[in-house]
Structures are given as structure tokens and as C-alpha cells.
Scaffold this active site. Structure first.
Site, mmCIF file in Angstrom:
data_model
loop_
_atom_site.group_PDB
_atom_site.id
_atom_site.type_symbol
_atom_site.label_atom_id
_atom_site.label_comp_id
_atom_site.label_asym_id
_atom_site.label_seq_id
_atom_site.Cartn_x
_atom_site.Cartn_y
_atom_site.Cartn_z
ATOM 1 N N GLY A 63 -33.124 43.591 -17.691
ATOM 2 C CA GLY A 63 -34.070 44.426 -18.429
ATOM 3 C C GLY A 63 -34.429 43.840 -19.775
ATOM 4 O O GLY A 63 -34.131 42.679 -20.052
ATOM 5 N N ASN A 64 -35.105 44.646 -20.592
ATOM 6 C CA ASN A 64 -35.465 44.202 -21.946
ATOM 7 C C ASN A 64 -35.407 45.382 -22.912
ATOM 8 O O ASN A 64 -35.166 46.508 -22.502
ATOM 9 C CB ASN A 64 -36.847 43.532 -21.938
ATOM 10 C CG ASN A 64 -37.943 44.488 -21.520
ATOM 11 O OD1 ASN A 64 -38.290 45.418 -22.238
ATOM 12 N ND2 ASN A 64 -38.472 44.289 -20.316
ATOM 13 N N ARG A 65 -35.622 45.114 -24.176
ATOM 14 C CA ARG A 65 -35.387 46.114 -25.219
ATOM 15 C C ARG A 65 -36.599 46.968 -25.563
ATOM 16 O O ARG A 65 -36.607 47.650 -26.587
ATOM 17 C CB ARG A 65 -34.898 45.426 -26.495
ATOM 18 C CG ARG A 65 -33.566 44.739 -26.324
ATOM 19 C CD ARG A 65 -33.053 44.203 -27.648
ATOM 20 N NE ARG A 65 -31.898 43.351 -27.446
ATOM 21 C CZ ARG A 65 -30.672 43.819 -27.226
ATOM 22 N NH1 ARG A 65 -30.451 45.116 -27.207
ATOM 23 N NH2 ARG A 65 -29.663 42.977 -27.028
#
Ligand code: C5P
Length: 224
Positions: free
Chosen positions: A29-31
């Protein structure tokens, strides 16, 4: 003025960050928090637009009067955006879409072993923004009049942004200045908006709603 200048228009906004499954419990995932995309959806609705918000893994309340389509992965986001975009006037891709996904998703949870783990093989995800631009160039299908992308650049912002704008075939590219507690997960943002048909527009540091309103000003000016 801005008041209700988007009434009668249908806009699509993507927000959040995609998750690419490794196994039933793990993902890459990412932020991205989704704050900028949600601000875009809220401001468009306030200006009278019908809004479809394609939200990837966002922990924010649904904005009032906005149709929210929840997705998890880049492939799901692609399906939802392309479907909504077919009849839309504008699409704004604010979501952080994973460039790669695991080639295979393990059916069962990957076990801890004494030996070193196996590598996770990645394959490319489709570039949804580029696909929208390509579709429009090819003609034939109904396409949004205005296509907007986002990009986070740390250096050579203008040169890299220009190249990306051309490569993706979009009309506007909002280039975020990342770092210094800006962009990811914060209420503030600062950006320069590059246009295929005009001069760059600088948006000084301020609330994400303010940036959203300037983006809609630039979109509204380009709607037929
Ligand atoms: O190439 P880059 O990831 O920097 O481009 C960012 C822009 O492209 C964003 O608007 C993002 O939503 C969009 N994008 C996309 N599909 C991808 C990767 C990025 O639509 N696979």
C-alpha cells in the site's frame, strides 16, 4: 463567481491509495490519506456538480450528496473510474495508484518458515490516467472533456511535470511539492498546476479545499 458554476456537470474524482493483495491478510500500500480527493469532491458538490467519488481505502466520512464507490486495488479503481468517466464532464485522478501489484495473490496466508522467504514477483498495473487520455485521443467513445492528473515531484518539478503531462495526455497536472510536512496526510498542500494549453498556475501553501477550488476554476474554464 464560483457559486454553482458546476451545476449540470458530472465529475469523477479518485481518492486515497490502492492496496495490492499479497495474500488474504497482507497488501502493498501507500500513505495517501484521501484528504485532497475528498476536498475536491466536497468543493465540486458545493459548486453544484454531480460527483462520483471513487475511494480507495479511505477512513473518512462520505461527503454529503456525493456518490461514493469504494475500491481496494488498482484494477478495481480502474473499472470504477472508467465506468463513471464514460458519461462525465471531467475526471480528476487524485488517488495514489500502485504502479505494480504482486503477480499472484496467495490463496492462503503465507507461512513463516525457517528458510529465507520467497521473493514477491511484481507486474505492472495499467496507468488509468494515461488510458483515459489515450481513449480520448482515439475518439469513438464518450470521454470526459477535461482530464486532470496529480503528481508528486521532489526535483525538477516543472520539467518532470511537463513531461508527465504530455506522456499522460491530460489537460492539467497538479504537481504537489512533497516534503516539509506537506501533501501526505496533512490538511495543507502546495502545488503548481501545469496546463497543456497555458501557463503554470502556482497555488501557495494552504488548506486542501483552497487548492481544490483553484483546480475546479481551471476545470470550469475548460468545459465546453
Ligand atoms: O506516474 P505517476 O504515478 O507519477 O502519475 C500520477 C498520476 O497518475 C495520478 O493522477 C494518478 O492517479 C495517476 N495514475 C494512474 N494509474 C496508475 C498510476 C498513476 O491513473 N497506475
Amino acid at each position: 463567481g464560483r457559486a454553482l458554476d458546476l451545476s449540470g456537470r458530472h465529475v469523477v474524482v479518485s481518492a486515497g491509495g490502492t492496496r495490492e493483495a499479497i495474500d488474504p491478510v497482507r497488501f502493498i500500500g501507500n500513505r495517501s490519506s484521501g484528504l485532497q480527493g475528498y476536498a475536491l469532491a466536497r468543493t465540486a458538490a458545493a459548486r453544484g456538480a454531480r460527483v462520483t467519488l471513487v475511494a480507495a481505502n479511505v477512513a473518512l466520512p462520505d461527503p454529503a450528496g456525493v456518490t461514493v464507490v469504494g475500491v481496494e486495488s488498482a484494477l478495481q479503481l480502474r473499472e470504477a473510474v472508467l465506468e463513471a468517466a464514460a458519461g462525465a464532464d471531467a475526471v480528476v485522478m487524485a488517488a495514489a495508484v500502485a504502479d505494480f501489484r504482486p503477480a499472484a495473490r496467495s490463496e492462503s496466508k503465507i507461512k513463516k518458515t525457517a528458510a529465507e522467504p520467497e521473493a514477491i514477483h511484481l507486474v505492472k498495473n495499467p496507468d488509468i490516467l494515461a488510458e483515459l487520455g489515450e481513449r480520448r485521443r482515439e475518439g469513438g467513445k464518450p470521454c470526459p472533456a477535461v482530464i486532470v492528473g496529480f503528481a508528486a515531484e521532489t526535483d525538477d518539478v516543472l520539467a518532470n511535470g511537463r513531461a508527465k503531462l504530455a506522456r499522460k495526455g491530460c489537460d492539467l497536472l497538479v504537481v504537489n511539492q512533497v516534503g516539509e510536512n506537506l501533501a501526505f496526510g496533512t490538511p495543507d498542500n502546495a502545488a503548481v498546476v501545469l496546463a497543456a494549453d497555458g501557463e503554470p498556475v502556482e497555488i501557495p501553501r494552504g488548506p486542501k479545499e483552497e487548492l481544490a477550488d483553484v483546480v475546479w476554476d481551471l476545470v470550469a474554464a475548460r468545459l465546453p
